[in-house]
Write a protein that holds these residues in place. Structure first.
Motif, PDB file in Angstrom:
ATOM      1  N   ILE A  45      -3.494  -2.427  -9.644  1.00 48.17           N
ATOM      2  CA  ILE A  45      -3.268  -1.363  -8.651  1.00 48.17           C
ATOM      3  C   ILE A  45      -4.604  -0.712  -8.272  1.00 48.17           C
ATOM      4  O   ILE A  45      -5.327  -0.248  -9.149  1.00 48.17           O
ATOM      5  CB  ILE A  45      -2.354  -0.263  -9.261  1.00 48.17           C
ATOM      6  N   GLY A  46      -4.905  -0.664  -6.995  1.00 43.41           N
ATOM      7  CA  GLY A  46      -6.178  -0.061  -6.552  1.00 43.41           C
ATOM      8  C   GLY A  46      -7.338  -0.934  -7.002  1.00 43.41           C
ATOM      9  O   GLY A  46      -8.298  -0.460  -7.611  1.00 43.41           O
ATOM     10  N   CYS A  47      -7.237  -2.227  -6.676  1.00 45.53           N
ATOM     11  CA  CYS A  47      -8.179  -3.233  -7.212  1.00 45.53           C
ATOM     12  C   CYS A  47      -9.581  -3.113  -6.622  1.00 45.53           C
ATOM     13  O   CYS A  47     -10.516  -3.715  -7.146  1.00 45.53           O
ATOM     14  CB  CYS A  47      -7.630  -4.632  -6.971  1.00 45.53           C
ATOM     15  N   GLY A  48      -9.723  -2.341  -5.533  1.00 44.41           N
ATOM     16  CA  GLY A  48     -11.046  -2.249  -4.901  1.00 44.41           C
ATOM     17  C   GLY A  48     -11.507  -3.614  -4.451  1.00 44.41           C
ATOM     18  O   GLY A  48     -10.753  -4.383  -3.839  1.00 44.41           O
ATOM     19  N   GLN A  51     -13.290  -5.638  -8.831  1.00 46.64           N
ATOM     20  CA  GLN A  51     -14.070  -5.337 -10.056  1.00 46.64           C
ATOM     21  C   GLN A  51     -13.188  -5.295 -11.289  1.00 46.64           C
ATOM     22  O   GLN A  51     -13.598  -5.688 -12.373  1.00 46.64           O
ATOM     23  CB  GLN A  51     -14.767  -3.973  -9.979  1.00 46.64           C
ATOM     24  N   SER A  52     -11.963  -4.757 -11.107  1.00 45.52           N
ATOM     25  CA  SER A  52     -11.066  -4.598 -12.258  1.00 45.52           C
ATOM     26  C   SER A  52     -10.132  -5.792 -12.401  1.00 45.52           C
ATOM     27  O   SER A  52      -9.339  -5.832 -13.329  1.00 45.52           O
ATOM     28  CB  SER A  52     -10.237  -3.322 -12.082  1.00 45.52           C
ATOM     29  N   THR A  53     -10.221  -6.765 -11.513  1.00 41.31           N
ATOM     30  CA  THR A  53      -9.223  -7.842 -11.472  1.00 41.31           C
ATOM     31  C   THR A  53      -9.714  -9.128 -12.132  1.00 41.31           C
ATOM     32  O   THR A  53      -8.994  -9.754 -12.931  1.00 41.31           O
ATOM     33  CB  THR A  53      -8.852  -8.173 -10.005  1.00 41.31           C
ATOM     34  N   SER A  93       0.324  -0.349  -1.212  1.00 45.24           N
ATOM     35  CA  SER A  93       0.118   0.891  -1.967  1.00 45.24           C
ATOM     36  C   SER A  93       0.850   0.862  -3.296  1.00 45.24           C
ATOM     37  O   SER A  93       1.851   0.154  -3.468  1.00 45.24           O
ATOM     38  CB  SER A  93       0.558   2.095  -1.136  1.00 45.24           C
ATOM     39  N   ALA A  94       0.333   1.665  -4.219  1.00 49.65           N
ATOM     40  CA  ALA A  94       0.896   1.770  -5.565  1.00 49.65           C
ATOM     41  C   ALA A  94       2.320   2.296  -5.530  1.00 49.65           C
ATOM     42  O   ALA A  94       3.075   2.135  -6.484  1.00 49.65           O
ATOM     43  CB  ALA A  94       0.038   2.741  -6.375  1.00 49.65           C
ATOM     44  N   GLU A  95       2.684   2.926  -4.420  1.00 45.77           N
ATOM     45  CA  GLU A  95       4.000   3.551  -4.315  1.00 45.77           C
ATOM     46  C   GLU A  95       5.017   2.584  -3.718  1.00 45.77           C
ATOM     47  O   GLU A  95       6.207   2.918  -3.633  1.00 45.77           O
ATOM     48  CB  GLU A  95       3.900   4.822  -3.452  1.00 45.77           C
TER      49      GLU A  95
HETATM   50  C1  LIG Z   1     -12.535   3.940  -7.421  1.00 49.21           C
HETATM   51  S1  LIG Z   1     -11.747   2.576  -6.634  1.00 49.21           S
HETATM   52  C2  LIG Z   1     -11.414   1.507  -8.032  1.00 49.21           C
HETATM   53  C3  LIG Z   1     -11.673   0.065  -7.714  1.00 49.21           C
HETATM   54  C4  LIG Z   1     -11.591  -0.886  -8.923  1.00 49.21           C
HETATM   55  N1  LIG Z   1     -10.252  -0.942  -9.459  1.00 49.21           N
HETATM   56  C5  LIG Z   1     -12.578  -0.509 -10.031  1.00 49.21           C
HETATM   57  O1  LIG Z   1     -12.146  -0.448 -11.190  1.00 49.21           O
HETATM   58  O2  LIG Z   1     -13.768  -0.320  -9.735  1.00 49.21           O
HETATM   59  C6  LIG Z   1     -10.144   3.235  -6.291  1.00 49.21           C
HETATM   60  C7  LIG Z   1      -9.337   2.357  -5.350  1.00 49.21           C
HETATM   61  O3  LIG Z   1      -7.990   2.828  -5.304  1.00 49.21           O
HETATM   62  C8  LIG Z   1      -7.504   2.606  -3.991  1.00 49.21           C
HETATM   63  N2  LIG Z   1      -6.322   3.457  -3.799  1.00 49.21           N
HETATM   64  C9  LIG Z   1      -6.280   4.796  -3.654  1.00 49.21           C
HETATM   65  N3  LIG Z   1      -5.014   5.215  -3.524  1.00 49.21           N
HETATM   66  C10 LIG Z   1      -4.231   4.102  -3.582  1.00 49.21           C
HETATM   67  C11 LIG Z   1      -2.824   3.890  -3.523  1.00 49.21           C
HETATM   68  N4  LIG Z   1      -1.982   4.890  -3.387  1.00 49.21           N
HETATM   69  N5  LIG Z   1      -2.364   2.620  -3.631  1.00 49.21           N
HETATM   70  C12 LIG Z   1      -3.238   1.580  -3.774  1.00 49.21           C
HETATM   71  N6  LIG Z   1      -4.574   1.737  -3.837  1.00 49.21           N
HETATM   72  C13 LIG Z   1      -5.058   2.978  -3.751  1.00 49.21           C
HETATM   73  C14 LIG Z   1      -8.694   2.961  -3.104  1.00 49.21           C
HETATM   74  O4  LIG Z   1      -8.591   2.385  -1.830  1.00 49.21           O
HETATM   75  C15 LIG Z   1      -9.856   2.394  -3.919  1.00 49.21           C
HETATM   76  O5  LIG Z   1     -10.220   1.098  -3.519  1.00 49.21           O
END
Ligand SMILES: C[S@@+](CC[C@H](N)C(=O)[O-])C[C@H]1O[C@@H](n2cnc3c(N)ncnc32)[C@H](O)[C@@H]1O
Length: 285
Positions: A45-48, A51-53, A93-95
């Motif tokens: 979730i929120g993989c950017g 980096q985390s995947t 989205s995470a939701e």
């Molecule tokens: C700080 S980055 C983290 C990226 C990566 N996971 C890391 O560990 O570096 C946060 C990410 O969460 C995503 N994000 C924020 N709200 C979100 C949501 N509701 N659902 C999915 N992604 C979301 C943003 O777009 C962003 O890419």
């Protein structure tokens, strides 16, 4: 939903200058969750930019990695490493996670869960997790920075603590989003809010980088708060760029004012915190 990380430029510098996680993070997740079956599915979730995947790619048959930002997903797809063909990157989205009910072994989120709607996220966890599935939420704290090659523990501690004060000051100038308070307290508050008793945390891992001050400066530009004040054209705090001022203060503390950024070698570390939880279905919040 907090709208950050949307810009193409921010996604690009994020991909280049944010640190990736040590593979020990994935090992800890597998230790906790158990080795997945041959049909194991993970969701990030929120993989950017991934980096985390990518560190999880060897452990799962398939990974669905989602991010609300189209720019981040575009960057993730274009920079995907060899050996990661089992990762599917999606804008979502995470939701409203685009996978079917009871299909997921592990839901992970790195440095992102503080941005999402907490209750809706857990509703989705209940829906998509297999009965014995796990949720792992991790992140890292603001960096510790010291010059490389200091051998005296006492001197190292002194420099670390003086540099820390400057970093805290920089964060306050950058007017970081109030949700970042969750990172500042290492998700201690979020741990309490996880809707199950079957949970634990781990604070033993670190990210470590040996960077020049020049590279460290590039990393600092990826802070969402810095990007925001840049966009609002407020980066000049008085007359000097706030990052320049911060780095010059570090140079004074480290007694290397006469050196250029690219000739100063730093040890930069971030403490990683990890929250682990079992499927919340059976235990009421
Ligand atoms: C700080 S980055 C983290 C990226 C990566 N996971 C890391 O560990 O570096 C946060 C990410 O969460 C995503 N994000 C924020 N709200 C979100 C949501 N509701 N659902 C999915 N992604 C979301 C943003 O777009 C962003 O890419």
């Amino acid at each position: 939903m907090a709208r950050l990380f949307e810009g193409r430029h921010h996604a690009e510098i994020y991909a280049k200058y944010r640190p990736t996680y040590p593979i020990d993070v994935a090992a800890k997740v597998i230790d906790y969750a158990g080795k997945p079956s041959s049909t194991g599915l993970m969701v990030d979730i929120g993989c950017g930019n991934g980096q985390s995947t990518e560190i999880f790619a060897p452990y799962f048959d398939k990974i669905v990695a989602i991010d609300a930002s189209a720019s981040q997903i575009e960057e993730a797809k274009s920079s995907s490493s060899e050996g990661c063909a089992n990762i599917e990157y999606l804008v979502a989205s995470a939701e409203a996670i685009p996978v079917s009910d009871k299909s997921v072994d592990v839901i992970c989120s790195g440095q992102a869960i503080h941005w999402v709607d907490w209750d809706n996220f857990w509703t989705e966890c209940r829906r998509i997790l297999k009965p014995n599935g796990s949720v792992v939420l991790f992140g890292y704290h603001m960096p510790h920075v010291v010059p490389e090659g200091i051998t005296s523990t006492q001197q190292l501690e002194h420099l670390r603590s003086e540099a820390r004060k400057c970093t805290i000051h920089l964060r306050s100038i950058c007017q970081l989003h109030e949700r970042l308070r969750h990172l500042d307290n290492r998700y201690i508050d979020l741990f309490e809010l996880i809707p199950t008793q079957h949970k634990q945390r781990d604070d033993s891992l670190k990210i470590e980088r040996r960077w020049t001050m020049q590279t460290f400066q590039k990393y600092l530009t990826t802070w969402s708060g810095y990007q925001r004040i840049l966009a609002e054209n407020k980066v000049q705090d008085g007359k000097k760029d706030v990052l320049r001022e911060y780095l010059d203060n570090l140079k004074t503390i480290f007694h290397c004012q006469d050196k250029s950024d690219d000739s100063i070698n730093l040890l930069v570390t971030w403490d990683i915190f990890m929250l682990f939880a079992k499927h919340p279905q059976s235990v009421s919040p």
